[in-house]
Write an enzyme that holds these catalytic residues in place. Structure first.
Site, PDB file in Angstrom:
ATOM      1  N   SER A   1       0.823  -1.208   0.000  1.00  0.00           N
ATOM      2  CA  SER A   1       0.000   0.000   0.000  1.00  0.00           C
ATOM      3  C   SER A   1       0.864   1.268   0.000  1.00  0.00           C
ATOM      4  O   SER A   1       1.755   1.417  -0.840  1.00  0.00           O
ATOM      5  CB  SER A   1      -0.956  -0.029   1.200  1.00  0.00           C
ATOM      6  OG  SER A   1      -1.993   0.898   1.015  1.00  0.00           O
TER       7      SER A   1
ATOM      8  N   ASP B   1      -4.897  -4.753  -2.636  1.00  0.00           N
ATOM      9  CA  ASP B   1      -4.106  -4.347  -1.481  1.00  0.00           C
ATOM     10  C   ASP B   1      -4.161  -5.437  -0.403  1.00  0.00           C
ATOM     11  O   ASP B   1      -5.226  -6.004  -0.130  1.00  0.00           O
ATOM     12  CB  ASP B   1      -4.710  -3.043  -0.943  1.00  0.00           C
ATOM     13  CG  ASP B   1      -3.833  -2.342   0.073  1.00  0.00           C
ATOM     14  OD1 ASP B   1      -3.138  -3.027   0.828  1.00  0.00           O
ATOM     15  OD2 ASP B   1      -3.868  -1.097   0.121  1.00  0.00           O
TER      16      ASP B   1
END
Length: 821
Positions: free
Chosen positions: A362, A646
Site C-alpha cells: 500500500s 491491497d
C-alpha cells in the site's frame, strides 16, 4: 537484465493412463418436480482431461434411473484429476435443476483395477449413485511435463488451419467464419474469405496435447447455407476431433464458392523465446539465481556494517552474517511520510547497511519506488529526497482532477488497452497517484530497480499484493503475490516470472505474447488498490466472526462415503458432495461479493494443473489457508487474469515474503504505520503464522502495555527454531513529547512541536487524506526518525543476538544448524 535460463525447469516424460467411467444407475432419487419423479441425467466433467462435459441420456420420470453408459478419459498420472459427477433434472421450458455434484479423486483407482462404487449421497433416504471405474495404461508415448510438486506444466501441441480458396463466382462477397478450440490459448479466431488473390493466413491454436480437444468451425450465417463435406455431413457447423488429425477435407459452401480446409497438428517445438523443452515460468521454491547473487554481494556490505555498529574485533565469517529485514505496513500518505523518517533514523544509526530486505504494501510502496529510482540511495544524504517528498505531499492535489489531467489519463489508458492490457479504475487510480506524487510522467519500471541492487549496494525491495477471486470474499480466498526487481511470483505455488514479463500473456508456462512492461504508477495503483473491497469484505472488517450473510450465501460441500471403502492415502482428496445454494442465495452472493474495481493482469498461471500430491508439498502447506485449497478444480480454473488487491483487505502486512524459509531471515524490524489499533497488525500476523505452522515469535503484551504503548518492543522465541527476532515499532508519540532528540529535553518553546496527533479521529494523518501540510509532514518525519534513534540499544541488542545465534548454529549438528538458520 533477464533471469538466467538455467533456473527454468526442463520437461521430463511422464506416462498417461486411460480412465473408463461407467455410470450405472441411481437409487431412491429425490424428487425435483412437484407432481412427477425427476427426469434425470448425469453429466461428467474431468477438466484436467477435457474441456467438454459429457452426459448420459435422460431417463424420464424415474425414482431409480438406469443408464449403463461408459465414458473414456485420457489422464496424466501426475496431475490431480477430480471427476465431477453432476446429477440434474431435465426441464423442457426452464433451466435444468442441479440436484447435486459428487467430487471424486480418481487417484483412488489403482492402475489395472476395476472398481464399482456406490456413492452415499443421502444415507437416511438410501439415495446413492452407482458408478464403475477402470484404470488402464495408455498406449501413447509418455507426455513431456514439468513440475515442482505443486503445479504441472503439460505438453502443448500446435494446430494449424489453412484455407486454400477455390473458384469464386461473380457477385460473391466476403465470408467470415469462426474457428474455436476450447481450452486453447487462442480460444476463438475469425477467418475471412474474399475474392482477393492473396491466400488467407493460417490460424494457429496451442492446446494440451493429451486433452480431449475439438476444433469447432462456425460457418457464415448471412443466409441459409447448405454445408457439405466429403463425409456428406449437412450442418451449419463442423466439429473435428483433434486426436484424429492430421485431416485434409474438402468443404463446399452453397453454390457461390468452394474452399479447401487443411487441418494438421504438430509438436510445438519453438516458443517465443525458449524451446518447448524449457519453460518461461520458473517452477521452484528456491530463490532465483539473481537474488542469490544479490545476497552474496549484500553479505559483504552487511558484514562490514555489523562489525562497525557492534564494535566487533574480528570480521564475521559468511555463515555468521545474519539476514536483517525491514517490514512496513500501509496507510496512504501517512505511511509514505513515516517511512522516510524511519529510514532516515536507520541510516543515521548506520544500521541501514545491515538490512538485506525491505518489504512494503500500500502506501509504503510509494516511498520505496521513489527511493529505488536512485541506484545508490541508501549511501546518500536523504535530505533532497525528503524535501521533494514533502513538496509533493503538501501540494494541492486538485490538478490531478483537472480536465487536462483527465484527458491525459484517457489517452494513457487507451494506449494501455491497445498494448493488450485489461484496464480498470485501478489503472486510473495509479495515474492519479503519479499526478499527486510527481510533477510529471515517471517512466520508471519495476525491473529498472535491478540497477539499485545488482551489486548489493541497497537492500532488496519486495512489494506485496493479494490475488483474489471476483465472486469470493478475501476472507475465503486470497493468495500472496510478491514483486521484486527480479521476479514476480506466488509463494503458495512456487511459480515465478521475470519482473519485466509481468502482464504479458502466458500459457502452460510458456510466454505467448510479450507486452510492454507497466510503468511503476500502474504497479502503485495495484499495490494500493483501496477501491477493490466488496460488501462482504467490508462486513468482515467490521465483524470478524462468522456472520449471517456469510452463512446464507455459501454453497454446501460435505464429505460423503462410498461403498466399498477404498484404501486412503494422505494425498487423496476425500469424496465430497456439493449442494448448490438456492437462486436467492446466489443472487445475494453476487451482490455481496462483487468488487467495484480490481486490478487485472494476464495470469502467468494460465493452463497449469495441480500435481496429484500437491496438498502434501511442504511449501504449499505453509501457505494453504483458504477454503478452495482442497478443491483443485476451483483453485486452478481457466481464468485468464489475476485479480490483485491491497493486502490490507486481509490484514495490513508485508511479512509473508520474509517468512519464506529460503530467505533465512534472522531479524525483522516491523515499522507499523497502520491507522487504528497499533497492536492488531502484529497480533494478526502472529495468529496467522501460528495457524500456518510458520515459526514466529509470540508478542507478549499485557493490557496495561497495550493501552500505553512504548516506541519499540523486542520479541524473541528461543524455543522455536527458525523464528526470527522481532523488533516492533508501533506508530506512537511517547517520549518524543519531552525529548527533541535522544537524551535532549525540549525547551518550553519546543513543547508544541512534540505534540503529534497520530491516533485521534481528527488527526491530519488519517488514511483518507491525500495531502499533508508541510509542518505536519515535518512533525511525523521527526517522530518516526526519533523513535528509531531512541531505541538504538534494542536494535543493537537484536543484532548481537542474531550474530550469536548464527555462531552457535555452527556448533550444532547439521540438522539442528539447518533448523536454526
Amino acid at each position: 537484465m533477464g533471469l538466467s535460463t538455467s533456473s527454468y525447469q526442463q520437461m521430463e516424460p511422464s506416462p498417461c493412463n486411460l480412465l473408463s467411467v461407467k455410470v450405472i444407475r441411481m437409487k431412491n432419487l429425490r424428487k425435483a418436480d412437484l407432481l412427477t419423479q425427476s427426469d434425470c441425467y448425469v453429466s461428467l466433467w474431468l477438466p484436467t482431461a477435457s474441456v467438454k462435459k459429457a452426459r448420459t441420456k435422460t431417463v424420464k420420470n424415474s425414482k431409480n434411473p438406469v443408464w449403463n453408459e461408459t465414458f473414456h478419459f485420457r489422464i496424466q498420472s501426475q496431475v490431480k484429476n477430480i471427476l465431477e459427477l453432476k446429477v440434474c433434472d431435465e426441464d423442457d421450458h426452464t433451466p435444468d435443476d442441479h440436484l447435486l455434484t459428487i467430487f471424486f479423486d480418481v487417484s483412488k483407482i489403482q492402475l489395472g483395477e476395476t472398481v464399482r462404487l456406490n456413492f452415499q449421497v443421502n444415507p437416511q433416504g438410501k439415495e446413492e449413485l452407482e458408478v464403475e471405474f477402470t484404470m488402464e495404461s495408455s498406449p501413447d508415448l509418455p507426455e513431456n511435463i514439468a513440475t515442482n510438486g505443486v503445479l504441472v506444466s503439460r505438453e502443448v501441441s500446435c494446430l494449424e488451419v489453412q484455407v486454400d480458396e477455390g473458384r469464386i463466382k461473380k457477385g460473391s462477397t466476403e465470408r467470415k467464419f469462426a474457428l474455436t478450440v476450447e481450452g486453447s490459448y487462442e480460444g476463438t479466431q475469425n477467418l475471412s474469405l474474399s475474392s482477393c488473390l492473396c491466400p488467407a493466413s493460417p490460424a494457429r491454436f496451442h492446446y494440451i496435447k493429451y486433452n480431449h480437444s475439438e476444433l469447432g468451425i462456425a460457418l457464415p450465417k448471412m443466409r441459409q447455407l447448405s454445408v457439405t463435406s466429403s463425409s456428406q455431413d449437412e450442418s451449419e457447423s463442423l466439429t473435428l476431433a483433434l486426436n484424429s488429425l492430421p485431416i485434409q477435407d474438402k468443404v463446399t459452401i452453397g453454390e457461390t464458392r468452394t474452399f479447401d480446409l487443411h487441418v494438421k497438428t504438430k509438436e510445438w517445438t519453438q516458443g517465443l523465446f525458449n524451446s518447448s523443452r524449457k519453460l518461461d515460468v520458473r517452477l521452484g521454491f528456491d530463490l532465483c539465481t539473481e537474488e542469490q547473487n544479490f545476497l552474496k554481494n549484500r553479505k559483504k556490505v552487511v558484514a562490514a556494517a555489523l562489525k562497525k555498529v557492534l564494535r566487533l574485533e574480528e570480521d564475521l565469517k559468511d555463515h555468521e552474517v545474519p539476514v536483517v529485514a525491514v517490514t512496513t505496513t500501509g496507510g496512504g500518505i501517512r505511511a509514505l511520510t513515516a517511512m522516510y523518517g524511519s529510514i532516515l533514523g536507520l541510516q543515521k544509526l548506520n544500521v541501514l547497511d545491515c538490512v538485506s530486505y525491505i518489504t512494503g504494501s500500500s502506501g509504503t510502496t510509494w516511498t520505496m519506488t521513489n527511493l529505488y529510482e536512485d541506484d545508490d540511495w541508501s549511501h546518500k544524504d536523504l535530505g533532497e529526497l525528503i524535501i521533494e517528498a514533502r513538496k509533493q505531499a503538501s501540494k494541492s492535489k486538485m490538478s490531478a482532477f483537472s480536465l487536462e489531467s483527465l484527458k491525459n489519463y484517457h489517452r494513457e489508458l487507451s494506449q494501455r488497452t491497445q498494448a493488450g492490457y485489461k484496464t480498470s479504475f485501478i489503472d486510473l487510480w495509479g495515474l492519479m497517484i503519479e499526478s499527486m506524487l510527481n510533477d510529471g510522467k515517471d517512466e520508471h519500471k519495476l525491473s529498472d530497480q535491478q540497477q539499485a541492487v545488482n551489486w548489493g549496494q541497497n537492500p532488496l525491495p519486495i512489494y506485496l499484493a493479494l490475488n483474489v477471486k471476483d465472486n469470493v470474499t478475501t476472507k475465503d480466498f486470497r493468495e500472496w503475490v510478491e514483486f521484486t526487481p527480479y521476479e514476480v511470483g506466488f509463494l503458495k505455488y512456487g511459480a515465478f516470472i521475470r519482473a519485466e514479463d509481468f502482464g504479458s500473456e502466458f500459457f502452460m508456462g510458456r510466454l505467448m505474447k510479450k507486452l510492454p512492461e507497466s510503468r511503476i504508477c500502474f504497479m502503485q495503483g495495484m499495490w494500493s488498490s483501496v477501491f477493490s473491497k466488496n460488501l462482504l469484505d467490508a462486513w468482515h472488517a467490521a465483524d470478524n466472526s462468522e456472520d449471517f450473510w456469510h452463512r446464507w450465501t455459501q454453497d454446501r460441500v460435505t464429505e460423503i462415503e462410498e461403498e466399498p471403502d477404498l484404501p486412503e492415502r494422505p494425498h487423496e482428496m476425500a469424496t465430497c458432495m456439493y449442494t448448490p445454494a438456492g437462486g436467492i442465495s446466489n443472487a445475494l452472493r453476487d451482490i455481496l461479493t462483487d468488487r467495484p474495481a480490481v486490478s487485472k493482469y494476464h495470469s502467468f498461471l494460465r493452463g497449469f494443473q495441480m500435481h496429484n500430491e500437491y496438498t502434501q508439498h511442504e511449501q504449499f502447506s505453509k501457505w494453504k489457508d483458504t477454503m478452495l485449497d482442497s478443491l483443485p478444480n476451483q483453485l486452478r480454473h481457466t481464468a485468464e487474469h489475476l485479480e490483485l488487491v491491497d493486502t490490507a483487505f486481509f490484514f495490513d502486512t508485508s511479512y509473508p515474503p520474509l517468512m519464506r524459509p529460503e530467505r533465512k531471515v534472522d531479524v525483522i524490524l516491523h515499522l507499523n504505520y497502520s491507522g487504528g489499533s497499533q497492536t492488531m497488525p502484529l497480533d494478526r500476523a502472529s495468529t496467522y503464522f501460528s495457524e500456518q505452522g510458520i515459526p514466529f515469535p509470540k508478542p507478549v503484551l499485557n493490557e496495561e502495555e497495550r493501552k500505553n504503548l512504548k516506541e519499540c518492543y523486542m520479541f524473541e522465541d528461543a524455543e522455536t527454531p527458525g523464528a526470527p527476532i522481532l523488533l516492533y515499532f508501533p506508530l506512537v508519540n511517547d517520549s518524543f513529547q519531552r525529548y527533541i532528540a535522544p537524551g535532549v529535553e525540549r525547551s518550553a518553546s519546543e513543547i508544541e512541536l512534540g505534540k503529534v496527533d497520530v491516533s485521534s479521529f481528527y488527526s491530519p494523518y488519517s488514511t483518507r487524506e491525500v495531502s499533508l501540510k508541510a509542518q505536519d509532514f515535518n512533525k511525523l518525519l521527526k517522530l518516526t526518525n526519533y523513535n528509531i534513534q531512541n531505541n538504538e540499544n534494542l536494535i543493537l541488542q537484536a543484532l548481537h543476538a542474531a550474530v550469536r545465534r548464527r555462531k552457535q548454529s555452527q556448533t550444532q549438528s547439521p540438522s539442528q544448524a539447518q533448523s536454526s538458520s
